[in-house]
Enzyme design. Structure first.
Site, PDB file in Angstrom:
ATOM      1  N   ASP A  34       0.864  -1.166   0.000  1.00  0.00           N
ATOM      2  CA  ASP A  34       0.000   0.000   0.000  1.00  0.00           C
ATOM      3  C   ASP A  34       0.908   1.225   0.000  1.00  0.00           C
ATOM      4  O   ASP A  34       2.057   1.165   0.443  1.00  0.00           O
ATOM      5  CB  ASP A  34      -0.908  -0.005   1.227  1.00  0.00           C
ATOM      6  N   TRP A  35       0.415   2.333  -0.489  1.00  0.00           N
ATOM      7  CA  TRP A  35       1.243   3.513  -0.711  1.00  0.00           C
ATOM      8  C   TRP A  35       1.678   4.123   0.630  1.00  0.00           C
ATOM      9  O   TRP A  35       0.907   4.816   1.282  1.00  0.00           O
ATOM     10  CB  TRP A  35       0.484   4.510  -1.559  1.00  0.00           C
TER      11      TRP A  35
END
Length: 764
Positions: free
Chosen positions: A238-239
Site C-alpha cells: 500500500d502507498w
C-alpha cells in the site's frame, strides 16, 4: 493462470541481462503510480491506477497535481458493496470487463481493485469499497470481477491483505487475531480471489497483524500467500505501508510504492541496493521480485503485440452500469404494497432530501473518479415520470460538513502528515469521549487518507452567520428548522413523497470512520415528520454500510437501500420505485438494531486500546462470530438480516435434495424455485450449512453458495449448487489446516439467513 516454460525462460533471460541498479529501480516507485522501466532491454514500467469504482484521473509523475483532465472522464462503476448487493457473479464479471477495458484504454497495466476486506464494523468509512461481512459472498463476487478485469489484459491488485477492517488508526493499529479466526473468516475471500479469480497482484495493508506490519509479515506473505496458496504473482505495498528495508524485502513484499517523490530514498531504493552489496540480502531475493513483476506484464500480453487496445466511456459500458445498478437496489420493506408507485396516478410527487441531488463520484478517497455523467435520484425520477407528473423538490435537511477540496493540489500530497482535526455533523453524530472523536490517520494509501476539508460549518469562522446558500443569516438550527418546515409542507400537498437520504462523502470515505451509527443531519427526525405529514412516504437510504433505521423503521411502510451505485444509480432507483424494474438486490451485510449488538463493539474491541506510547492494539476477541454468524448463533434480533431483499413478486421453494457426487467428496444440492406472483422477477437462492453436534464451537449457519435466477410468472426452475468438502470444514488450529468432521449436517436454502425455506440432512 497463464504460465508456461517459454514465459519463464524469457523472464530468466531478461533478469540475467539486468544490472543490480536496474533491478532495484524496477521494484520501487520511480513515479507516484509506476516503477522504473529498462529501456535498453525493452522493459516497460509497470503503470498502475486506483480503480475500485473506475479508473482514477491521472497525476504528474512526481507531484499530486491532476493532468490530462479532458482524457480522464470515465464510467463510474457501482462500489464493491453495491456490486455485492446484486449477488450476481455474472454482473460482477461484466463490471470487471468494463473496468479492465477502460483501464486498458487509459494505458494502465494494473488497476488497484477490488477491495475485499470483511466488514467487521458498520462504522468503517471504507465499507462502501468492500463487499460483505461474509467471505463466501465477497470471495465469489471478487473472483468473478477479477476474471472480468484480467480478460481485458489488465491485472487486478486485490486489497488490502489483510485485516484492514477500520480506517481509524489504520496506519498503526496492531490487530490481534487468533489462528482460526484469521484463516476461517479474514483470509478465505483473498484465497478465493487468488485461486479462483487468478489475481495477478495483491496489495498488503497498512496495519500490523499480531505485532508485525503486513508489509513485513513473513507468515502472511511468504508462508500463507506464496507457499500455502502457491501464489506466483506480485505483492505491492500500500502507498506508504513500508517501514523498513531488510524485514520487508525478506517477508515477501515485491514492489514498494508511496506518496512522496523522494523515490531514491524509498526503503527498496538505495538502502536495499546497499543491503545487497553488503551481503545482508541475497540478490536472488531481488531477482524473485523482478520475476514476479515481469510475469505479471507477460500475463497481460504487454510484450506479445496482442494486448487489448481498450476503450472507455463506451455506450455498451454505460448499459452494463445500468444493469448492475438495477440489481443493486434492495427493497427492505414494502407494507400494503406501497411500491411500486404508479406515476399515472400521481399528479404531484415530492422528492425530499439532500442525497437526492448530491453527486458522489468525485470523493471518498482513492476511489474518486471523474465520471462522464452521474444521474442523481432527482434526475432519475424526472426521467422516469415524464410530463404527466410534476416533481417538486425540497432539501429536507442541512448538510454542514460538505467536502471542499483545498486548492488545486490533490489531497494525497500531504497524506503522510497527520491530518487536521475533522468533525462530522455536530448535531447528534459525534460520539462522546476521545475514542469516538472523528480522526484520521498518519498517512494514506493511494489508497490514502487525505487533506479534504470536512470541518463542520459551525467551526469555520463566521460560517454560521453567513450561510453560503443565500438563505437569510441565522443559526444552523434555524436553517434546519426552515428546511424541515418546507419539506413537511411539500409532503402534505403532494400525492406521493419520496425521501432520499443516508450518508455522503463526508462519511463514506477513505481515511476516516464514522463516529455514530445514527444517520447524520438529524435525518430520523426529518423522516418521522414526513411520515406524520404523509404516512405513505417512501424512504430510500444510500449508505456504504449498515446505518441505524430503528427510529423510523416501524413507521415507514416502504424502505429501499443501496450503496454507491455508480453513474446510473439515480435512474435505476427511479425505475425500481415506479415498477419499471423489479428489485432483486439483497443485503451483503446485517443491519443491527444498535451498534452495541455488533460483536466488534459488544464483544471485541473498536478502535482498540492505546498503550500510552502512541501504539494501539485492537483485539478481535469476538473471533469468527462476525455479522450474521454472531446474530444467528446468539439469537440476537436484527433490523434487517444478511441476505434480505424483497421483490414485487413472490417465490416458493421446494423439493430439495442433496446427492453425493460419484468418486468425489462433494454434494450436488438441488431444489426448485417457483415465481408464484404476477410479474417477472429475479431471485437469489442462498445456501447455508449447519453442523449437528460439532466437536468444536461453530456458527449456527454459514453461507456456502448462492445463485441468482430470473423467473417469469408461474415459471419453476431447478437450481443446483455444488458443495465440496470445504463447505463443511472449519480451521483446525492443531492440524494447521481445514478439517471437515464426519457426522450429520443440515443444508438449507432460502431468501435470507432468517428466511430459509427448505432443508435436508447429509452425512459426511
Amino acid at each position: 493462470m497463464y504460465h508456461d516454460a517459454d514465459m519463464e525462460k524469457w523472464i530468466e533471460n531478461k533478469i540475467s541481462a539486468m544490472t543490480l541498479d536496474e533491478k532495484i529501480g524496477f521494484i520501487h516507485g520511480a513515479a507516484l503510480f509506476k516503477n522504473k522501466g529498462i529501456d535498453r532491454l525493452g522493459i516497460q514500467p509497470l503503470v498502475m491506477s486506483d480503480g475500485p469504482c473506475g479508473v482514477r484521473f491521472d497525476h504528474k509523475d512526481d507531484e499530486w497535481v491532476q493532468v490530462d483532465e479532458p482524457m480522464c472522464y470515465v464510467s463510474w462503476l457501482p462500489s464493491g458493496a453495491a456490486m455485492a448487493s446484486t449477488w450476481n457473479e455474472d454482473i460482477a464479471a461484466r463490471l470487471g470487463e468494463v473496468l479492465g477495458n477502460e483501464a486498458c484504454g487509459r494505458g494502465k497495466q494494473v488497476i488497484l481493485a477490488p477491495g475485499i476486506n470483511i466488514v467487521r464494523t458498520p462504522l468503517c468509512g471504507r465499507n462502501f469499497e468492500y463487499m460483505s461481512e461474509d467471505p463466501c459472498l465477497a470471495g465469489k463476487m471478487a473472483a468473478a470481477e477479477i476474471q472480468g478485469v484480467q480478460s481485458q489484459n489488465v491485472a487486478v491488485c486485490v486489497k488490502h491483505f489483510a485485516l484492514n477492517n477500520q480506517e481509524k488508526e489504520r496506519m498503526k493499529v496492531d490487530v490481534r487475531v487468533d489462528e482460526r479466526t484469521l484463516h476461517e473468516l479474514y483470509l478465505p475471500a483473498f484465497k478465493t480471489a487468488v485461486e479462483e479469480g487468478g489475481a495477478y497482484s495483491v496489495m498488503c495493508s497498512y496495519n500490523k497483524i499480531n505485532g508485525l506490519y503486513a508489509s513485513e509479515n513473513p507468515k502472511l506473505l511468504n508462508d500463507i500467500l506464496k507457499e500455502q496458496w502457491g501464489y506466483d504473482g506480485v505483492v505491492i505495498s500500500d502507498w506508504g505501508a513500508v517501514h523498513s528495508t531488510a524485514a520487508v524485502a525478506l517477508a515477501g513484499t515485491d514492489l514498494e510504492m508511496s506518496v512522496t517523490n523522494n523515490f531514491d530514498e524509498y526503503f527498496f531504493a538505495d538502502a536495499l541496493k546497499e543491503a545487497v552489496r553488503a551481503g545482508d540480502i541475497a540478490e536472488d531475493v531481488i531477482d524473485d521480485k523482478v520475476a514476479r513483476i515481469l510475469r505479471l506484464q507477460k500475463r497481460i500480453r504487454l510484450y506479445d503485440g496482442e494486448r487489448n487496445k481498450g476503450g472507455y466511456n463506451l455506450p455498451e459500458h454505460h448499459t452494463v452500469m445500468l444493469d448492475a445498478a438495477r440489481e443493486g437496489v434492495v427493497l427492505l420493506k414494502n407494507e400494503r404494497g406501497i411500491l411500486p408507485l404508479n406515476a399515472d396516478k400521481c399528479e404531484t410527487i415530492a422528492v425530499i432530501g439532500d442525497a437526492a441531488v448530491r453527486k458522489l463520484a468525485h470523493g471518498g478517497g482513492s476511489s474518486e473518479i471523474k465520471p462522464l455523467f452521474e444521474i442523481t435520484p432527482l434526475m432519475g425520477i424526472n426521467m422516469v415520470t415524464g410530463s404527466r407528473t410534476v416533481v417538486k423538490y425540497a432539501k429536507g435537511y442541512y448538510v454542514d460538513n460538505e467536502e471542499h477540496v483545498v486548492g488545486e493540489v490533490d489531497w494525497q500530497a500531504n497524506s503522510l502528515d497527520a491530518p487536521a482535526d475533522r468533525t462530522g455533523d455536530t448535531a447528534g453524530v459525534q460520539g462522546e469521549g476521545n475514542d469516538n472523536e472523528a480522526s484520521g490517520t498518519d498517512q494514506a494509501d493511494n489508497d490514502n487518507s487525505g487533506c479534504v476539508d470536512k470541518i463542520s460549518c459551525e467551526e469555520k469562522p463566521g460560517c454560521a452567520d453567513k450561510i453560503s446558500n443565500g438563505e437569510e443569516t441565522g443559526s444552523i438550527e434555524k436553517l434546519r428548522r426552515q428546511y424541515l418546515e418546507e419539506a413537511v409542507a411539500l409532503a402534505r400537498e403532494c400525492d406521493a413523497v419520496i425521501y432520499v437520504g443516508g450518508l455522503n462523502r463526508a462519511y463514506d470515505t477513505e481515511g476516516f470512520d464514522r463516529t455514530s451509527y445514527e444517520l447524520p443531519y438529524k435525518q430520523a427526525e426529518v423522516i418521522n415528520a414526513l411520515l406524520a405529514a404523509n404516512p405513505n412516504t417512501v424512504v430510500s437510504i444510500l449508505s456504504g454500510s449498515a446505518v441505524d433505521m430503528s427510529a423510523f423503521e416501524k413507521n415507514a411502510p416502504a424502505i429501499l437501500w443501496n450503496s454507491m451505485n455508480g453513474m446510473q444509480a439515480g435512474l435505476a432507483l427511479a425505475e425500481v420505485i415506479f415498477g419499471d424494474v423489479n428489485p432483486s438486490g439483497k443485503l451483503p451485510v446485517s443491519f443491527p438494531f444498535r451498534l452495541s449488538d455488533c460483536p466488534a463493539h459488544g464483544i471485541g474491541e473498536y478502535p482498540g486500546t492505546y498503550d500510552g506510547d502512541g501504539g494501539i492494539t485492537c483485539s478481535y476477541s469476538e473471533g469468527i462470530y462476525v455479522g450474521y454468524r454472531h446474530y444467528s448463533t446468539r439469537n440476537i434480533d436484527v433490523l434487517f438480516p444478511f441476505g434480505h431483499g424483497l421483490s414485487y413478486t413472490t417465490f416458493e421453494y421446494g423439493n430439495i435434495k442433496a446427492v453425493k457426487c460419484k468418486d468425489e467428496d462433494a454434494f450436488e444440492v438441488t431444489f426448485e424455485i417457483t415465481n408464484t406472483g404476477s410479474v417477472f422477477g429475479k431471485e437469489t437462492a442462498e445456501v447455508y450449512v449447519s453442523a449437528h453436534d460439532p466437536v468444536i464451537d461453530r456458527p449456527a449457519l454459514e453461507l456456502k453458495g448462492f445463485k441468482k435466477v430470473g423467473l417469469e410468472p408461474g415459471e419453476c426452475r431447478s437450481v443446483t449448487i455444488k458443495l465440496d468438502r470445504n463447505a463443511f470444514a472449519y480451521y483446525s488450529v492443531s492440524d494447521g489446516t481445514f478439517r471437515a468432521d464426519s457426522g450429520k449436517y443440515t443444508i438449507s436454502a432460502g431468501r435470507s439467513v432468517k428466511d430459509l425455506r427448505v432443508s435436508c440432512d447429509v452425512i459426511l
